[in-house]
Write a protein that holds these residues in place. Structure first.
Motif, PDB file in Angstrom:
ATOM      1  N   VAL A  86       0.741  -0.955  -0.053  1.00 52.41           N
ATOM      2  CA  VAL A  86      -0.335   0.121   0.337  1.00 52.41           C
ATOM      3  C   VAL A  86       1.315   1.313  -0.128  1.00 52.41           C
ATOM      4  CG1 VAL A  86      -1.879   1.572   1.585  1.00 52.41           C
ATOM      5  CG2 VAL A  86      -1.649  -1.088   1.250  1.00 52.41           C
ATOM      6  N   GLN A  87       0.418   2.441  -0.935  1.00 47.61           N
ATOM      7  CA  GLN A  87       1.514   3.162  -1.674  1.00 47.61           C
ATOM      8  C   GLN A  87       0.895   4.618  -0.660  1.00 47.61           C
ATOM      9  OE1 GLN A  87       4.806   3.717  -1.794  1.00 47.61           O
ATOM     10  NE2 GLN A  87       4.648   1.324  -2.195  1.00 47.61           N
ATOM     11  N   ILE A  88       1.296   5.615   0.154  1.00 48.58           N
ATOM     12  CA  ILE A  88      -0.152   6.660   0.742  1.00 48.58           C
ATOM     13  C   ILE A  88       1.193   7.743   0.380  1.00 48.58           C
ATOM     14  CG2 ILE A  88      -1.032   5.597   2.479  1.00 48.58           C
ATOM     15  CD1 ILE A  88       0.911   6.521   4.549  1.00 48.58           C
ATOM     16  N   LYS A  89       0.534   9.045  -0.511  1.00 50.81           N
ATOM     17  CA  LYS A  89       1.033  10.074  -0.433  1.00 50.81           C
ATOM     18  C   LYS A  89       0.171  10.856  -0.117  1.00 50.81           C
ATOM     19  CE  LYS A  89       2.398  12.384  -5.096  1.00 50.81           C
ATOM     20  NZ  LYS A  89       2.001  12.440  -6.207  1.00 50.81           N
ATOM     21  N   LEU A  90       0.548  12.011   0.729  1.00 48.73           N
ATOM     22  CA  LEU A  90      -0.097  12.600   1.723  1.00 48.73           C
ATOM     23  C   LEU A  90       0.107  14.047   1.582  1.00 48.73           C
ATOM     24  CD1 LEU A  90       0.468  11.285   4.858  1.00 48.73           C
ATOM     25  CD2 LEU A  90      -1.486  11.032   3.459  1.00 48.73           C
ATOM     26  N   THR A  91      -0.557  14.556   0.070  1.00 48.07           N
ATOM     27  CA  THR A  91      -0.085  16.590  -0.208  1.00 48.07           C
ATOM     28  C   THR A  91      -1.181  17.200  -0.040  1.00 48.07           C
ATOM     29  OG1 THR A  91      -1.469  15.739  -2.563  1.00 48.07           O
ATOM     30  CG2 THR A  91       1.127  15.001  -2.562  1.00 48.07           C
ATOM     31  N   ASN A  92      -2.546  16.933   0.567  1.00 52.93           N
ATOM     32  CA  ASN A  92      -3.265  17.752   0.764  1.00 52.93           C
ATOM     33  C   ASN A  92      -4.646  16.859   2.061  1.00 52.93           C
ATOM     34  OD1 ASN A  92      -5.110  16.041  -1.150  1.00 52.93           O
ATOM     35  ND2 ASN A  92      -3.812  18.224  -2.580  1.00 52.93           N
ATOM     36  N   PRO A  93      -5.116  16.845   1.960  1.00 50.70           N
ATOM     37  CA  PRO A  93      -6.563  16.665   2.832  1.00 50.70           C
ATOM     38  C   PRO A  93      -7.243  15.793   2.001  1.00 50.70           C
ATOM     39  CG  PRO A  93      -6.861  18.865   3.620  1.00 50.70           C
ATOM     40  CD  PRO A  93      -5.467  18.839   2.802  1.00 50.70           C
ATOM     41  N   LYS A  94      -6.494  16.345   0.636  1.00 54.27           N
ATOM     42  CA  LYS A  94      -8.303  15.072   0.226  1.00 54.27           C
ATOM     43  C   LYS A  94      -7.355  13.492  -0.239  1.00 54.27           C
ATOM     44  CE  LYS A  94     -11.498  18.093  -2.055  1.00 54.27           C
ATOM     45  NZ  LYS A  94     -11.579  18.661  -3.724  1.00 54.27           N
ATOM     46  N   SER A  95      -6.028  14.270  -0.607  1.00 53.49           N
ATOM     47  CA  SER A  95      -5.464  13.183  -0.392  1.00 53.49           C
ATOM     48  C   SER A  95      -4.803  11.815   0.607  1.00 53.49           C
ATOM     49  CB  SER A  95      -3.685  13.161  -0.912  1.00 53.49           C
ATOM     50  OG  SER A  95      -2.838  13.907   0.025  1.00 53.49           O
ATOM     51  N   GLU A 128      -4.009  20.616   9.766  1.00 53.24           N
ATOM     52  CA  GLU A 128      -5.287  21.144  10.372  1.00 53.24           C
ATOM     53  C   GLU A 128      -5.225  22.802  11.253  1.00 53.24           C
ATOM     54  OE1 GLU A 128      -7.658  18.325  12.970  1.00 53.24           O
ATOM     55  OE2 GLU A 128      -8.962  18.157  11.311  1.00 53.24           O
ATOM     56  N   VAL A 129      -3.561  21.461  12.337  1.00 59.11           N
ATOM     57  CA  VAL A 129      -2.731  22.933  13.136  1.00 59.11           C
ATOM     58  C   VAL A 129      -2.260  24.160  12.034  1.00 59.11           C
ATOM     59  CG1 VAL A 129      -1.208  22.721  14.665  1.00 59.11           C
ATOM     60  CG2 VAL A 129      -2.865  21.226  14.749  1.00 59.11           C
ATOM     61  N   SER A 130      -1.394  23.788  11.360  1.00 62.44           N
ATOM     62  CA  SER A 130      -0.244  24.838  10.393  1.00 62.44           C
ATOM     63  C   SER A 130      -1.733  25.685   9.697  1.00 62.44           C
ATOM     64  CB  SER A 130      -0.806  23.661   9.654  1.00 62.44           C
ATOM     65  OG  SER A 130       0.148  24.984   8.309  1.00 62.44           O
ATOM     66  N   LEU A 132      -4.960  26.878  10.729  1.00 69.05           N
ATOM     67  CA  LEU A 132      -5.577  27.110  11.942  1.00 69.05           C
ATOM     68  C   LEU A 132      -4.586  27.639  12.077  1.00 69.05           C
ATOM     69  CD1 LEU A 132      -7.347  25.317  14.542  1.00 69.05           C
ATOM     70  CD2 LEU A 132      -8.516  26.439  12.975  1.00 69.05           C
ATOM     71  N   GLU A 133      -3.372  28.285  12.350  1.00 70.82           N
ATOM     72  CA  GLU A 133      -2.332  29.344  13.146  1.00 70.82           C
ATOM     73  C   GLU A 133      -2.580  29.937  11.614  1.00 70.82           C
ATOM     74  OE1 GLU A 133       0.878  26.629  12.367  1.00 70.82           O
ATOM     75  OE2 GLU A 133       1.189  26.426  15.061  1.00 70.82           O
ATOM     76  N   GLU A 134      -2.932  29.947  10.255  1.00 66.93           N
ATOM     77  CA  GLU A 134      -2.567  30.568   9.570  1.00 66.93           C
ATOM     78  C   GLU A 134      -3.623  31.948   9.898  1.00 66.93           C
ATOM     79  OE1 GLU A 134      -3.163  30.033   4.752  1.00 66.93           O
ATOM     80  OE2 GLU A 134      -1.746  29.184   5.712  1.00 66.93           O
ATOM     81  N   ARG A 135      -5.137  31.064   9.803  1.00 70.32           N
ATOM     82  CA  ARG A 135      -6.517  31.635   9.579  1.00 70.32           C
ATOM     83  C   ARG A 135      -6.179  32.986  11.144  1.00 70.32           C
ATOM     84  NH1 ARG A 135     -10.968  27.123   9.347  1.00 70.32           N
ATOM     85  NH2 ARG A 135     -10.772  27.051   7.536  1.00 70.32           N
ATOM     86  N   ILE A 136      -5.156  32.276  12.126  1.00 74.16           N
ATOM     87  CA  ILE A 136      -5.089  33.452  13.195  1.00 74.16           C
ATOM     88  C   ILE A 136      -4.047  34.442  12.993  1.00 74.16           C
ATOM     89  CG2 ILE A 136      -3.922  33.131  15.657  1.00 74.16           C
ATOM     90  CD1 ILE A 136      -5.482  30.159  16.135  1.00 74.16           C
ATOM     91  N   SER A 137      -2.937  33.966  11.977  1.00 76.03           N
ATOM     92  CA  SER A 137      -2.887  35.291  12.183  1.00 76.03           C
ATOM     93  C   SER A 137      -3.032  36.121  11.563  1.00 76.03           C
ATOM     94  CB  SER A 137      -1.354  34.784  10.706  1.00 76.03           C
ATOM     95  OG  SER A 137      -0.495  34.068  11.277  1.00 76.03           O
ATOM     96  N   LYS A 138      -3.875  35.889  10.319  1.00 72.90           N
ATOM     97  CA  LYS A 138      -4.954  36.826   9.202  1.00 72.90           C
ATOM     98  C   LYS A 138      -5.125  37.621   9.750  1.00 72.90           C
ATOM     99  CE  LYS A 138      -4.333  33.600   5.043  1.00 72.90           C
ATOM    100  NZ  LYS A 138      -4.915  33.246   3.969  1.00 72.90           N
ATOM    101  N   LEU A 139      -6.271  37.231  11.032  1.00 70.84           N
ATOM    102  CA  LEU A 139      -7.290  37.663  12.161  1.00 70.84           C
ATOM    103  C   LEU A 139      -6.306  38.643  12.361  1.00 70.84           C
ATOM    104  CD1 LEU A 139      -9.758  34.766  13.065  1.00 70.84           C
ATOM    105  CD2 LEU A 139      -9.760  36.862  11.888  1.00 70.84           C
ATOM    106  N   GLU A 140      -5.789  37.809  13.032  1.00 69.85           N
ATOM    107  CA  GLU A 140      -4.495  39.764  14.015  1.00 69.85           C
ATOM    108  C   GLU A 140      -3.867  39.992  13.024  1.00 69.85           C
ATOM    109  OE1 GLU A 140      -1.380  36.687  15.566  1.00 69.85           O
ATOM    110  OE2 GLU A 140      -2.949  36.356  17.337  1.00 69.85           O
ATOM    111  N   GLU A 141      -4.161  39.961  11.996  1.00 70.33           N
ATOM    112  CA  GLU A 141      -3.473  41.187  10.918  1.00 70.33           C
ATOM    113  C   GLU A 141      -4.652  42.228  10.603  1.00 70.33           C
ATOM    114  OE1 GLU A 141      -2.015  39.875   7.643  1.00 70.33           O
ATOM    115  OE2 GLU A 141      -0.065  38.691   8.370  1.00 70.33           O
ATOM    116  N   LEU A 142      -5.937  41.893  10.591  1.00 70.29           N
ATOM    117  CA  LEU A 142      -6.895  42.231  10.318  1.00 70.29           C
ATOM    118  C   LEU A 142      -7.407  43.593  11.444  1.00 70.29           C
ATOM    119  CD1 LEU A 142      -9.312  39.492   8.744  1.00 70.29           C
ATOM    120  CD2 LEU A 142      -8.025  41.283   7.217  1.00 70.29           C
TER     121      LEU A 142
END
Length: 144
Positions: A86-95, A128-130, A132-142
């Motif tokens: 079994v080969q798994i390739k993790l590049t994004n949530p859909k993968s 998910e953590v990454s 959320l951190e990105e969203r929080i940073s954007k909110l702080e900037e706003l």
């Protein structure tokens, strides 16, 4: 207690008989630290266990070759002779979701499925953590 050649030989014999370290140092009536700190003793035990593994492997293989069903089944399971790769390739949530589905439907051992599932779940959590951190940073900037 001084560790003599006789003691090392007895440790070797016990290890070759399949006994664990605790049983060996208790049988030899030596302390745990004296046991683990004696290089000659540990080398002897390591050698005995390697020989035991070789003997058991050889015996198991011989039994399997002569048609012993239990040995055949054990080897087939242990060596994963009838499971797919079994080969798994993790590049994004859909993968990750696609990989989870592939793992669930794969012809592999439950242990292997669980280990792959754990890797995929850890990836999803990190993603998910990454995010959320990105969203929080954007909110702080706003807010500034």
């Amino acid at each position: 207690m001084k560790i003599t050649k006789q003691l090392i030989k007895k440790a070797y014999d016990l290890a070759k008989a399949g006994f664990n370290n605790k049983t060996i140092y208790e049988s030899l009536d030596i302390s745990k630290s004296a046991f683990y700190n004696n290089k000659d003793l540990m080398d002897s035990i390591k050698k005995a266990r390697a020989e035991l593994r070789e003997e058991v492997s050889s015996s198991l293989l011989t039994n399997a070759k002569t048609g012993d069903t239990t040995s055949l089944i054990f080897l087939a399971k242990r060596l994963n002779l009838f499971s797919e790769d079994v080969q798994i390739k993790l590049t994004n949530p859909k993968s990750a979701l696609k990989s989870l589905e592939e793992v669930a439907n794969a012809n592999i051992s439950l242990e292997h499925k669980n280990s792959l599932k754990s890797i995929i779940s850890d990836y999803i959590k990190a993603y998910e953590v990454s995010e959320l951190e990105e969203r929080i940073s954007k909110l702080e900037e706003l807010q500034q």
